[in-house]
Design a protein around this motif. Structure first.
Motif, PDB file in Angstrom:
ATOM      1  N   GLU A 129       1.325  -1.329  -0.079  1.00  0.00           N
ATOM      2  CA  GLU A 129       0.064  -0.126   0.242  1.00  0.00           C
ATOM      3  C   GLU A 129       1.059   1.338   0.150  1.00  0.00           C
ATOM      4  O   GLU A 129       1.847   1.530   0.492  1.00  0.00           O
ATOM      5  CB  GLU A 129      -0.982   0.004   1.213  1.00  0.00           C
ATOM      6  CG  GLU A 129      -1.766   1.398   1.185  1.00  0.00           C
ATOM      7  CD  GLU A 129      -2.432   1.269   2.697  1.00  0.00           C
ATOM      8  OE1 GLU A 129      -3.812   1.202   2.981  1.00  0.00           O
ATOM      9  OE2 GLU A 129      -1.680   1.151   3.819  1.00  0.00           O
ATOM     10  N   SER A 135      -6.910   2.119   5.653  1.00  0.00           N
ATOM     11  CA  SER A 135      -7.181   0.950   4.767  1.00  0.00           C
ATOM     12  C   SER A 135      -5.752  -0.493   5.146  1.00  0.00           C
ATOM     13  O   SER A 135      -6.337  -0.997   5.027  1.00  0.00           O
ATOM     14  CB  SER A 135      -6.632   1.049   3.440  1.00  0.00           C
ATOM     15  OG  SER A 135      -5.274   2.760   3.659  1.00  0.00           O
ATOM     16  N   THR A 136      -5.368   0.704   6.002  1.00  0.00           N
ATOM     17  CA  THR A 136      -4.047  -0.816   6.309  1.00  0.00           C
ATOM     18  C   THR A 136      -4.432  -1.259   7.301  1.00  0.00           C
ATOM     19  O   THR A 136      -4.118  -2.093   7.397  1.00  0.00           O
ATOM     20  CB  THR A 136      -2.769   0.422   7.212  1.00  0.00           C
ATOM     21  OG1 THR A 136      -2.473   1.912   5.833  1.00  0.00           O
ATOM     22  CG2 THR A 136      -1.412  -0.748   7.133  1.00  0.00           C
ATOM     23  N   SER A 153       3.143  -1.334   4.139  1.00  0.00           N
ATOM     24  CA  SER A 153       2.936   0.158   3.792  1.00  0.00           C
ATOM     25  C   SER A 153       3.430   1.272   4.457  1.00  0.00           C
ATOM     26  O   SER A 153       4.041   1.029   4.910  1.00  0.00           O
ATOM     27  CB  SER A 153       1.006   0.697   5.162  1.00  0.00           C
ATOM     28  OG  SER A 153       0.668   1.400   4.625  1.00  0.00           O
ATOM     29  N   ILE A 213      -1.894  -1.428  -3.461  1.00  0.00           N
ATOM     30  CA  ILE A 213      -3.358  -0.639  -2.864  1.00  0.00           C
ATOM     31  C   ILE A 213      -2.617   1.810  -3.608  1.00  0.00           C
ATOM     32  O   ILE A 213      -2.355   1.460  -2.775  1.00  0.00           O
ATOM     33  CB  ILE A 213      -4.063  -0.069  -1.795  1.00  0.00           C
ATOM     34  CG1 ILE A 213      -4.748  -2.024  -1.156  1.00  0.00           C
ATOM     35  CG2 ILE A 213      -5.339   0.895  -1.165  1.00  0.00           C
ATOM     36  CD1 ILE A 213      -4.806  -2.757   0.255  1.00  0.00           C
TER      37      ILE A 213
END
Ligand SMILES: C[S@@+](CC[C@H](N)C(=O)[O-])C[C@H]1O[C@@H](n2cnc3c(N)ncnc32)[C@H](O)[C@@H]1O
Length: 292
Positions: A129, A135-136, A153, A213
């Motif tokens: 990401e 979102s993580t 991420s 992402i």
């Protein structure tokens, strides 16, 4: 004699008022009404007709198809926003740790649902990401639920890294997710310069990422441009054959131009757009180059 635009409503109002008053008098003479009503009838009818006549000028100027398009757009927005509660409720039972979807920065609830659906289809071994946050934690939580997989991420704001790490720890997900500070630096990509993440030397193995992402850097880095463009050119070699690229904020012109520019030089890739609050674009390679 031509009536001026300003006097037309007055003349129309007076005429209608006098006609109505006259009819009242005639009705009075015939014994059907009280002729004294002629004056109040005039006083009511004349201004109403003048006002309606005047309003016609404005109604004539309204671009009805445009108005309909605007009403449609607002209705769609209201509909999507209404769907947020349902979307968040549908995730609530899956994950124990509460998440604040849908503020100005985080994934919207309906995008989160689409992301989880993609994860269930894909069962990614490794998620990467760019742009950390809610979102993580969501992805880490879903990976834990699936029983395997990790997320790495990258985030340029050190405070935001700490915040996301705090939430991961509180949710008991630190083992599943790694959030790394990746300061923005000027980078040349496909002949243009971008402020993009400075990635560490120890990146995952080529071909190992099943889900990418793209949700950073923030648009403020290049308000009129596509600041997230470097994501695919710089990370494509890490993607597996079956990888999916998940692009948030797909309703923005910058993201749409970015995706179109990516696809222009990648005929094997195909895109799918999903109607969510901020717009979602999902990219993947056509199976065998023929599409699904
Ligand atoms: C679109 S946000 C990324 C959001 C993330 N993927 C999520 O779902 O929460 C892009 C960037 O905005 C910054 N950001 C995220 N949330 C923020 C907040 N609440 N306040 C200020 N900046 C924020 C971070 O630097 C982040 O990488």
């Amino acid at each position: 004699m031509r009536m001026s635009r300003a006097s037309a409503p007055i003349i129309a109002g007076l005429s209608a008022g006098l006609a109505a008053a006259g009819l009242t008098v005639i009705a009075g003479l015939a014994g059907l009404a009280d002729p004294r009503l002629a004056v109040p009838v005039f006083a009511v009818v004349a201004p109403i007709v003048a006002a309606v006549w005047d309003a016609r000028r404005f109604v004539g100027r309204v671009d009805i198809p445009r108005l309909e398009r605007r009403i449609d757009a607002v209705a769609r927005k209201v509909d999507r926003q209404g769907g947020q509660a349902i979307a968040v409720a549908s995730l609530a039972g899956r994950h124990e740790y509460p998440l604040r979807f849908g503020n100005a920065w985080a994934l919207s609830g309906d995008t989160a649902v689409v992301l989880v659906q993609e994860m269930l289809r894909l069962r990614p071994r490794l998620v990467m990401e760019v742009g950390s946050g809610v979102s993580t934690v969501l992805v880490a939580s879903e990976l834990e639920r699936l029983g395997s997989g990790r997320i790495v991420s990258f985030e340029h704001e050190p405070d935001w890294v700490l915040d996301t790490q705090r939430h991961l720890a509180a949710a008991g997900l630190s083992e599943v997710a790694t959030v790394t500070v990746a300061p923005l630096s000027v980078q040349q990509v496909d002949g243009r310069s971008y402020q993009w993440y400075t990635l560490p030397a120890d990146m995952p193995a080529p071909g190992s990422v099943d889900l990418l992402i793209v949700d950073g850097p923030p648009q403020s880095v290049d308000v009129a441009g596509s600041p997230r463009y470097p994501a695919l050119p710089l990370l494509e070699h890490l993607l597996s054959e079956r990888a999916v690229v998940f692009v948030d904020d797909g309703d923005r012109r910058g993201e749409q131009q970015m995706v179109d520019a990516w696809l222009a030089t990648r005929p094997a890739w195909t895109k799918r757009t999903v109607d969510t609050v901020k717009g979602t674009i999902i990219l993947e390679r056509r199976a065998g180059g023929l599409g699904r």
